[in-house]
Design a protein around this motif. Structure first.
Motif, PDB file in Angstrom:
ATOM      1  N   GLY A 230       0.824  -1.206   0.000  1.00  0.00           N
ATOM      2  CA  GLY A 230       0.000   0.000   0.000  1.00  0.00           C
ATOM      3  C   GLY A 230       0.842   1.232   0.000  1.00  0.00           C
ATOM      4  O   GLY A 230       2.057   1.159  -0.139  1.00  0.00           O
ATOM      5  N   PRO A 231       0.195   2.367   0.152  1.00  0.00           N
ATOM      6  CA  PRO A 231      -1.259   2.520   0.296  1.00  0.00           C
ATOM      7  C   PRO A 231      -1.990   2.297  -1.018  1.00  0.00           C
ATOM      8  O   PRO A 231      -1.431   2.522  -2.090  1.00  0.00           O
ATOM      9  N   VAL A 232      -3.248   1.836  -0.920  1.00  0.00           N
ATOM     10  CA  VAL A 232      -4.012   1.459  -2.106  1.00  0.00           C
ATOM     11  C   VAL A 232      -5.201   2.391  -2.289  1.00  0.00           C
ATOM     12  O   VAL A 232      -5.764   2.908  -1.317  1.00  0.00           O
ATOM     13  N   PRO A 233      -5.582   2.651  -3.551  1.00  0.00           N
ATOM     14  CA  PRO A 233      -6.779   3.464  -3.791  1.00  0.00           C
ATOM     15  C   PRO A 233      -8.022   2.759  -3.265  1.00  0.00           C
ATOM     16  O   PRO A 233      -8.048   1.527  -3.135  1.00  0.00           O
ATOM     17  N   VAL A 234      -9.041   3.544  -2.975  1.00  0.00           N
ATOM     18  CA  VAL A 234     -10.258   3.016  -2.352  1.00  0.00           C
ATOM     19  C   VAL A 234     -11.439   3.223  -3.288  1.00  0.00           C
ATOM     20  O   VAL A 234     -11.633   4.314  -3.829  1.00  0.00           O
TER      21      VAL A 234
END
Length: 380
Positions: free
Chosen positions: A144-148
């Motif tokens: 991550g960080p990963v899109p939501v």
């Protein structure tokens, strides 16, 4: 997954041959072997539940059968109880699910939910005290960080439709490297319009309090592997049908949204009221016609809120209801004229192609979402 089953109790008011054909078609679509059985009472049903496979039970009216809905046990996590008639919510054991009021076609969604929630487990996180105030979080097995991607289901704002409608999209989004936050909310037919809009805002705000660090269970990763963090600067809100209106409303209200995506959304509430779409769904949801509660329409109608000030993607199937096509085309024209950044996609597909991961329209949609958020697209 070895098999799935549909169990129909005697007393269910539906043609069993029709139920069987509907179930078998969905088993084939999901690529899972399945059976349909009729049971005469609670004892037979207990035996069926003990199998532990994904199970959809049509309980019917018999009290002894319905009493099993609230019985805890290892079977509960694999069981979806489905009433084809409008019964209202029913108490079920922890881990089990109750769906109701969708008719024979609703059996398709019940089977889909029973299978997909075991294939692609989610972590349910409450954002309020009411049973309908929760989101189901699924995370990708990636750094991550990963899109939501926040998912807002449709169903003309009626309680018979719920977050399970977005299960397949949630699984597909995770495969593409997104965190999927499938949001449930109180629907206005039971709790009023203000509760619905407040819940959507609260559910998105709750993402800032979700701490995934060190919690491998959230992502289904190998034990000891930290789940990825959420990138709250890349939040896309994707709403289907009635959920499309909710997605644009929460963006217009200043929610933390980088991209608002309407999937066959109801984007002209005044027009929907005037044309009585969905057998008066708009009028019922907002608490009256536009001339009686104009302030509610002014706050909620995407057509009245432009410019929203957030990048938007408006997606519409060309074989959908003609009024929805009209609403979407005119909304895009109005939003662009007001200065909004709006991309419009209209391609082959019906009202549900926009939430079908196998449909070309969905792949077009995700290519546009990835481009808008600056995400490297993953082909699934």
């Amino acid at each position: 997954m070895s098999a799935a089953q549909v169990v129909v109790a005697t007393g269910v008011r539906a043609d069993h041959a029709l139920l069987t054909s509907v179930a078998e078609a969905e088993f084939e679509r999901l690529g899972v072997p399945g059976t349909v059985a009729v049971v005469s009472g609670a004892a037979e049903l207990r035996e069926r539940l003990a199998a532990g496979t994904p199970t959809v039970v049509l309980p019917g009216p018999a009290a002894e059968v319905r009493a099993l809905m609230a019985v805890d046990g290892p079977h509960a996590a694999a069981t979806v109880w489905y009433d084809i008639e409008v019964t209202g919510p029913a108490a079920v054991a922890s881990g089990a699910v109750h769906l109701y009021g969708r008719g024979v076609w609703g059996l398709v969604w019940a089977i889909r939910h029973a299978v997909l929630r075991l294939r692609h487990p989610a972590t349910r996180i409450a954002y309020g005290p009411h049973p309908d105030q929760y989101g189901e979080l699924r995370l990708p097995a990636t750094g991550g960080p990963v899109p939501v991607a926040v998912l807002l289901h449709g169903g003309f704002w009626r309680s018979v439709w719920a977050a399970d409608l977005m299960d397949a999209l949630a699984a597909d989004l995770v495969a593409r490297g997104f965190a999927a936050w499938n949001l449930e909310y109180r629907r206005p037919d039971r709790y009023g319009w203000a509760a619905t809009t407040a819940d959507v805002a609260a559910g998105i705000s709750a993402l800032s309090k979700v701490d995934t660090s060190g919690d491998a269970a959230l992502s289904g990763l190998d034990t000891g592997t930290a789940a990825p963090a959420l990138d709250l600067d890349r939040v896309a809100v994707l709403g289907h049908s009635a959920g499309g209106q909710l997605a644009l409303r929460v963006a217009a209200d200043g929610g933390r949204v980088a991209l608002a995506v309407s999937l066959a959304g109801v984007l002209d509430l005044a027009g929907g009221d005037g044309r009585a779409i969905g057998t008066g769904a708009v009028t019922a949801a907002l608490g009256g016609p536009r001339y009686e509660v104009p302030e509610v329409y002014a706050a909620s109608d995407p057509m009245a809120r432009v410019p929203i000030g957030v990048p938007q993607l408006v997606v519409q199937g060309a074989a959908d209801d003609l009024d929805l096509i009209d609403f979407n085309r005119r909304y895009v024209a109005a939003a662009r004229a007001a200065g909004d950044d709006v991309r419009y996609v209209e391609e082959a597909g019906d009202h549900f192609a926009v939430i079908d991961p196998s449909a070309p329209l969905w792949h077009t949609t995700m290519a546009a979402v990835a481009e808008a958020l600056g995400v490297a697209e993953k082909i699934t």
